[in-house]
Design an enzyme around this catalytic site. Structure first.
Site, short mmCIF file in Angstrom:
data_model
loop_
_atom_site.label_atom_id
_atom_site.label_comp_id
_atom_site.label_asym_id
_atom_site.label_seq_id
_atom_site.Cartn_x
_atom_site.Cartn_y
_atom_site.Cartn_z
N ARG A 35 0.77 -1.18 -0.10
CA ARG A 35 -0.03 -0.04 0.00
C ARG A 35 0.77 1.24 -0.07
O ARG A 35 0.41 2.40 -0.81
CB ARG A 35 -1.00 0.04 1.12
CG ARG A 35 -2.05 -0.86 0.95
CD ARG A 35 -2.87 -0.81 2.23
NE ARG A 35 -4.38 -1.36 1.60
CZ ARG A 35 -5.24 -1.89 2.37
NH1 ARG A 35 -5.23 -1.77 3.74
NH2 ARG A 35 -6.44 -2.35 2.11
N LYS A 185 -18.54 -15.44 2.64
CA LYS A 185 -20.04 -15.24 2.92
C LYS A 185 -20.68 -14.64 1.98
O LYS A 185 -20.13 -13.79 1.09
CB LYS A 185 -20.22 -14.03 4.13
CG LYS A 185 -19.59 -14.61 5.40
CD LYS A 185 -19.70 -13.50 6.34
CE LYS A 185 -19.47 -14.26 7.96
NZ LYS A 185 -19.42 -12.83 8.67
N GLY A 335 -9.04 -8.43 -0.34
CA GLY A 335 -8.00 -8.59 0.17
C GLY A 335 -7.40 -10.05 0.07
O GLY A 335 -6.19 -10.28 -0.16
N GLY A 358 -13.40 -2.87 0.69
CA GLY A 358 -14.63 -2.60 0.75
C GLY A 358 -14.91 -1.62 -0.24
O GLY A 358 -16.06 -1.68 -1.05
#
Ligand code: ADP
Ligand code: MG
Length: 376
Positions: A35, A185, A335, A358
């Site tokens: 990052r 999920k 990720g 996100g």
């Protein structure tokens, strides 16, 4: 969206919001600096154009000013990467200097509340504002949203590239557009599934999130990870996506979630009691790889299995390798999907590997990102 091309920075101090929310080990050492590296094109360009930098970033979710959330390691790492001293400063005591970095913005009470007074304090320190923190662009915080309205502002090169690549999938994709969606999920990915039900030609489902689909179809899932709240949305997606949706046709199962567990191949998708599905099977992997290779555009989010465990990495690896050789425009978000690509040494082989978790999902879902809207 305004970019660095629209901003006059020569001789100015530019407040640059970066995403230095890096993973660390127990001793606080940075375990992956990608990052920080991802911000270098913007930081280098600004410096070459004669700007002084005041960097702002968050790290983790401090409740107070806990020292383990200090940006000191990130400042030191950046200093090594750019070969210049990076001074770390408190908001109320910012020194002169070519490159200064504010302490963790989440040490400030108003940061996550998008507090206008805090934004004023940031703005008072600089002549212009650049947001390159794509990973935080889905949050309306003082350093990502409110401050952008108080100074001449623009997107950095990373943010620009992310938005262009991810919006490109929605707006004008080369077809067929294939979405590969996996991970843990259904409820994490339901927005993405809905977006691609409208737009994609094919949606390939893998990972533990296939089990709510299988349960909705009446299959036995054994001891597989099967999110109960995911069953209802999965049933709805099944009804809506009949012609586009592909589910696994075979599985690899283990008795426990570890690499030494007994393993068995399952032809079909009924998982016996005492077993858990931990990867897609070889026939599924081959089908999915073929679809990726034949696509015009591929968006991949979420691993096909428990790729961290060697015996259950093959399905994810097959998709990753197909992404690497496909002539399609290949975009990866998430990720763990990024970690999987890195594990297989294929991170450089896709067209765009998103740095935002996100934020990339919300953008692909078609939601406006506050940090982006503020620059538009
Ligand atoms: P991403 O971060 O790419 O969006 P997720 O966080 O949704 O992906 O999911 C990744 C996690 O899902 C990984 O830790 C992986 O081990 C787990 N996972 C994938 N498939 C399975 C499975 N069949 N059983 C248990 N865990 C799984
Ligand atoms: Mg994840």
């Amino acid at each position: 969206m305004r970019t660095l091309d629209d901003l006059d920075v020569e001789g100015k101090r530019v407040l640059v919001r970066v995403d230095f929310n890096v993973p660390r080990d127990e001793a606080g050492r940075i375990t992956d600096d990608s990052r920080i590296r991802a911000a270098l094109p913007t930081l280098n360009e600004l410096r070459e154009r004669g700007a002084r930098l005041l960097l702002a970033a968050h790290l983790g979710r401090p409740k107070d000013r806990e020292p383990e959330f200090s940006l000191r390691p990130a400042a030191d790492r950046l200093s090594e990467l750019i070969g210049t001293e990076v001074k770390l400063a408190e908001l109320d005591d910012v020194p002169e200097g070519d490159v200064v970095m504010l302490e963790n913005v989440r040490y400030e009470q108003g940061e996550t509340k998008n507090d206008p007074d805090l934004a004023e304090r940031y703005a008072a320190l600089a002549d212009a504002y650049v947001n390159d923190a794509f990973g935080a662009a889905h949050r309306a915080h003082a350093s990502t949203e409110a401050v952008a309205h108080l100074l001449p502002s623009a997107a950095g090169r990373l943010l620009e590239r992310e938005v262009t690549a991810l919006r490109g999938i929605l707006e004008d994709p080369q077809r067929p557009l294939v979405a590969v969606v996996g991970g843990a999920k259904v409820t994490d990915k339901i927005g993405v599934l809905d977006a691609f039900l409208e737009r994609a030609d094919e949606i390939l489902i893998g990972g533990a999130m296939c089990f709510p689909f299988f349960k909705a179809q009446g299959h036995s899932v054994g001891d597989s990870l099967c999110e109960e709240e995911g069953i209802e949305p999965a049933a709805r997606v099944l009804r809506a996506g009949r012609d586009k949706l592909q589910l696994p046709v075979d599985l690899v199962a283990g008795q426990e979630f570890n690499a030494d567990t007994p393993i068995r191949a399952i032809d079909g998708v009924d998982v016996p009691e005492g077993w858990m599905g931990l990867d897609i099977g070889p026939s599924t992997a081959e089908r999915y790889a073929d679809a990726v290779k034949d696509a015009g555009t591929v968006f991949w989010n979420g691993p096909m299995g428990a790729f961290e465990l060697a015996p259950f990495a093959a399905g994810t690896k097959a998709v990753a390798e197909a992404m690497a050789v496909s002539s399609a425009t290949t975009v990866v978000g998430g990720g763990d999907s990024a970690a999987a690509l890195a594990q297989f040494g294929l991170a450089e082989m896709v067209d765009h590997l998103s740095t935002g978790g996100g934020a990339s999902l919300e953008l692909v879902e078609g939601k406006p990102l506050p940090g982006v809207e503020a620059l538009t």
